[in-house]
Design an enzyme around this catalytic site. Structure first.
Site, PDB file in Angstrom:
ATOM      1  N   HIS A   1       0.736  -1.337   0.243  1.00 42.92           N
ATOM      2  CA  HIS A   1       0.208   0.120   0.010  1.00 42.92           C
ATOM      3  C   HIS A   1       0.919   0.797  -0.368  1.00 42.92           C
ATOM      4  O   HIS A   1       1.716   0.396   0.689  1.00 42.92           O
ATOM      5  CB  HIS A   1      -1.009  -0.430   1.162  1.00 42.92           C
TER       6      HIS A   1
ATOM      7  N   ASP B   1      -8.315  -5.044   0.031  1.00 43.95           N
ATOM      8  CA  ASP B   1      -8.445  -6.684  -1.178  1.00 43.95           C
ATOM      9  C   ASP B   1      -8.331  -8.081  -0.883  1.00 43.95           C
ATOM     10  O   ASP B   1      -8.901  -8.241  -1.418  1.00 43.95           O
ATOM     11  CB  ASP B   1      -8.476  -5.614  -2.039  1.00 43.95           C
TER      12      ASP B   1
HETATM   13  N1  CMC Z   1       4.432  -7.718  -4.372  1.00 40.85           N
HETATM   14  C1  CMC Z   1       5.423  -7.696  -4.663  1.00 40.85           C
HETATM   15  N2  CMC Z   1       6.590  -6.477  -4.622  1.00 40.85           N
HETATM   16  C2  CMC Z   1       5.562  -5.496  -4.735  1.00 40.85           C
HETATM   17  C3  CMC Z   1       4.305  -5.191  -3.955  1.00 40.85           C
HETATM   18  C4  CMC Z   1       3.344  -6.854  -4.708  1.00 40.85           C
HETATM   19  N3  CMC Z   1       2.544  -6.535  -4.466  1.00 40.85           N
HETATM   20  N4  CMC Z   1       3.721  -3.606  -3.857  1.00 40.85           N
HETATM   21  C5  CMC Z   1       5.281  -3.347  -3.843  1.00 40.85           C
HETATM   22  N5  CMC Z   1       6.254  -4.280  -4.192  1.00 40.85           N
HETATM   23  C6  CMC Z   1       7.843  -4.190  -3.910  1.00 40.85           C
HETATM   24  C7  CMC Z   1       8.198  -2.657  -5.752  1.00 40.85           C
HETATM   25  O1  CMC Z   1       8.745  -3.718  -6.267  1.00 40.85           O
HETATM   26  C8  CMC Z   1       9.138  -2.502  -4.993  1.00 40.85           C
HETATM   27  O2  CMC Z   1      10.141  -2.429  -4.762  1.00 40.85           O
HETATM   28  P1  CMC Z   1      11.567  -1.658  -5.207  1.00 40.85           P
HETATM   29  O3  CMC Z   1      11.797  -0.874  -4.454  1.00 40.85           O
HETATM   30  O4  CMC Z   1      12.776  -3.210  -5.160  1.00 40.85           O
HETATM   31  O5  CMC Z   1      11.423  -1.420  -6.688  1.00 40.85           O
HETATM   32  C9  CMC Z   1       8.190  -1.729  -3.748  1.00 40.85           C
HETATM   33  O6  CMC Z   1       7.751  -2.744  -3.321  1.00 40.85           O
HETATM   34  C10 CMC Z   1       7.777  -1.009  -3.288  1.00 40.85           C
HETATM   35  O7  CMC Z   1       6.883  -0.607  -4.480  1.00 40.85           O
HETATM   36  P2  CMC Z   1       6.108   0.239  -5.230  1.00 40.85           P
HETATM   37  O8  CMC Z   1       5.117   0.122  -5.970  1.00 40.85           O
HETATM   38  O9  CMC Z   1       7.066   1.529  -5.926  1.00 40.85           O
HETATM   39  O10 CMC Z   1       4.680   1.060  -4.552  1.00 40.85           O
HETATM   40  P3  CMC Z   1       3.529   1.902  -4.665  1.00 40.85           P
HETATM   41  O11 CMC Z   1       3.200   2.727  -3.583  1.00 40.85           O
HETATM   42  O12 CMC Z   1       4.048   2.907  -5.618  1.00 40.85           O
HETATM   43  O13 CMC Z   1       2.505   1.029  -4.994  1.00 40.85           O
HETATM   44  C11 CMC Z   1       0.759  -0.451  -4.709  1.00 40.85           C
HETATM   45  C12 CMC Z   1       1.549   1.079  -3.778  1.00 40.85           C
HETATM   46  C13 CMC Z   1      -0.575  -0.381  -3.611  1.00 40.85           C
HETATM   47  C14 CMC Z   1       0.615  -0.213  -5.610  1.00 40.85           C
HETATM   48  C15 CMC Z   1       1.278  -2.057  -4.846  1.00 40.85           C
HETATM   49  O14 CMC Z   1       1.796  -2.036  -3.805  1.00 40.85           O
HETATM   50  C16 CMC Z   1       0.971  -2.934  -5.934  1.00 40.85           C
HETATM   51  O15 CMC Z   1       0.837  -2.628  -6.919  1.00 40.85           O
HETATM   52  N6  CMC Z   1       0.269  -3.428  -5.658  1.00 40.85           N
HETATM   53  C17 CMC Z   1      -0.352  -4.432  -5.566  1.00 40.85           C
HETATM   54  C18 CMC Z   1      -1.803  -4.329  -6.135  1.00 40.85           C
HETATM   55  C19 CMC Z   1      -2.883  -3.562  -4.723  1.00 40.85           C
HETATM   56  O16 CMC Z   1      -2.677  -4.926  -4.001  1.00 40.85           O
HETATM   57  N7  CMC Z   1      -3.113  -2.591  -4.787  1.00 40.85           N
HETATM   58  C20 CMC Z   1      -4.372  -2.081  -3.485  1.00 40.85           C
HETATM   59  C21 CMC Z   1      -3.940  -0.897  -2.781  1.00 40.85           C
HETATM   60  S1  CMC Z   1      -5.013  -0.882  -2.308  1.00 40.85           S
HETATM   61  C22 CMC Z   1      -6.477  -0.806  -2.633  1.00 40.85           C
HETATM   62  C23 CMC Z   1      -6.965   1.040  -2.751  1.00 40.85           C
HETATM   63  O17 CMC Z   1      -5.765   2.165  -2.079  1.00 40.85           O
HETATM   64  O18 CMC Z   1      -7.806   1.285  -4.145  1.00 40.85           O
END
Ligand code: CMC
Length: 429
Positions: A306, A364
């Site tokens: 998140h 979720d």
């Molecule tokens: N599985 C594996 N690795 C992950 C995941 C995951 N679900 N989420 C983040 N990472 C890793 C990512 O690869 C990155 O690694 P590095 O620093 O080595 O590049 C690190 O963790 C940080 O990730 P980010 O994408 O820079 O973080 P963000 O804050 O931009 O994204 C997120 C947050 C929720 C979009 C992301 O964690 C994700 O894509 N999760 C899966 C989809 C998901 O569950 N989304 C629902 C969010 S909650 C509902 C809502 O608010 O709508």
């Protein structure tokens, strides 16, 4: 405002920036005068360090796993409140008295019907259209029906539009579902509470009586509470940005629905359940965990991580409990998806990669299993999220309109394209 200030130096220019404090949470550096004084912008793709507004509605402490609505912890609201009480709280700032609650419930209940002509909008869509596509269109179309509540300068019209959307969203969502599966629309029924009415509009058929199961309707209501608001997330910021131009509330909420649809946001509950189904059995989990950790593989564990929570999402804990209650009530024993989910969660919570990156299950991760058990197809999951989040969008939109500092939202950019150049006739290119 604190007595602190921040000083920023760029070349020979220097500017003192005021530091503002909220009631709780991090301070913010007010950069409003930065461009005027230094001719520079700030750069923050994804807004990871940018507060876009002041707000009194929702507070999140992502490190501690805290979520408060108007100061009240989500755990207490989900345990003791009902969804319409939370709607009242988000909209008006205080929990309602008994008389206020009765009046609010009555007003919402008596706005649940949609204009009969709306049903023709539905029939214009292909039967296999995704219900979120239908929702984007139909909610936007509400502004073509309710002209008497689109003057955003009139607080009364704003409140009528707000109640209309909270009331009509379940009706439209149920219609999208019924259209999707080829069954006749079911009209709302005023002697039912909000969640029971919604379940009936989704699952009743004309040929038999529908009996509401109180355990399932309480679970539905709780799911709505858990999704009601989440401060300045992507869809809420979209609603605020759309509303900042003076667009009408129905159009703004349609914009929010479009943004919510993406798999990094509201679409994740659908994606998480699809992922659990694809994994299928506990013995295949290590393969998927390895893929999630592989930098060269775009796969991510859906329902994990998140932007704000770097601790257990407090909503996920309540959701997990609700999942067990629903499966218990329905007599679902040894559900393979639940088994995969629990084992995946256990592995991820003890895996160095997920610990180091602070990736915890979000709400979720569990909501999909519950919604499936309630009888909804995966394509409806994000629609239910949109239904519940409507009150948050509306409350934030109202707050924005009432904010004396409100101006049209207009971010700037770092231009990295070609500098000025002269047009060449086609023969010379
Ligand atoms: N599985 C594996 N690795 C992950 C995941 C995951 N679900 N989420 C983040 N990472 C890793 C990512 O690869 C990155 O690694 P590095 O620093 O080595 O590049 C690190 O963790 C940080 O990730 P980010 O994408 O820079 O973080 P963000 O804050 O931009 O994204 C997120 C947050 C929720 C979009 C992301 O964690 C994700 O894509 N999760 C899966 C989809 C998901 O569950 N989304 C629902 C969010 S909650 C509902 C809502 O608010 O709508």
């Amino acid at each position: 405002m604190t007595d602190q200030s921040a000083t920023l130096k760029i070349g020979d220019k220097s500017v003192d920036l005021a530091v503002k404090s909220g009631t709780i949470g991090p301070d913010v550096i007010d950069i409003g005068a930065l461009y005027k004084n230094t001719a520079s912008f700030t750069y923050d793709p994804g807004f990871t360090s940018t507060a876009s507004c002041e707000s009194k509605i929702t507070y999140i402490d992502g490190d501690e796993g805290v979520l408060l609505h108007r100061g009240y912890p989500i755990e207490q609201l989900a345990e003791h409140g009902d969804f319409l009480e939370v709607c009242y709280l988000l909209l008006y700032g205080e929990l309602p008295t008994a008389a206020q609650k009765k009046d609010f419930d009555y007003r919402v209940t008596h706005h649940t019907m949609v204009h009969e002509q709306m049903s023709r909008f539905f029939t214009g869509f292909r039967r296999d259209a995704h219900p979120m596509a239908v929702m984007c269109g139909c909610v936007g179309a509400l502004s073509a029906f309710y002209h008497d509540s689109t003057d955003i300068t009139d607080p009364h019209q704003r409140m009528v539009a707000s109640l209309r959307m909270i009331a009509k969203m379940p009706t439209l969502a149920a219609m999208a579902y019924k259209y999707h599966i080829g069954q006749p629309f079911v009209y709302p029924k005023n002697d039912l509470d909000y969640a029971s009415n919604f379940l009936r509009m989704c699952f009743a058929v004309p040929c038999e009586e529908y009996v509401v199961n109180p355990v399932l309707s309480r679970a539905m209501d709780r799911i709505f509470i858990l999704h009601a608001d989440h401060e300045q997330n992507a869809s809420t910021s979209t609603v605020r940005l759309a509303g900042s131009s003076g667009a009408n509330p129905f159009a703004c909420i349609a914009a929010g629905i479009a943004c919510l649809w993406g798999p990094a946001h509201g679409g994740v509950n659908e994606a998480a359940l699809n992922m659990l189904t694809e994994i299928g059995s506990v013995d295949r989990i290590p393969e998927y965990v390895a893929r999630a950790k592989d930098k060269n593989d775009p796969f991510r564990l859906m329902g994990f991580g998140h932007r704000v929570y770097k601790n257990y999402d407090p909503r996920a804990k309540i959701m997990q409990k609700t999942t067990h209650e629903v499966l218990g009530e329905l007599g679902v024993k040894d559900d393979p998806l639940l088994e995969v989910a629990m084992e995946l969660e256990r592995i991820a919570l003890t895996d160095e990669y997920f610990i180091e990156k602070k990736l915890y299950p979000n709400i979720d991760f569990y909501s999909g299993i519950t919604l499936k058990a309630l009888g909804f197809p995966t394509t409806m999951f994000t629609v239910l999220f949109a239904l519940a989040r409507t009150v948050g969008w509306i409350a934030q939109w109202n707050e924005m309109i009432e904010d004396p500092q409100q101006r049209i939202g207009r971010p700037r950019q770092l231009y990295i394209g070609e500098p000025k150049r002269d047009y060449l006739p086609v023969s010379k290119r």
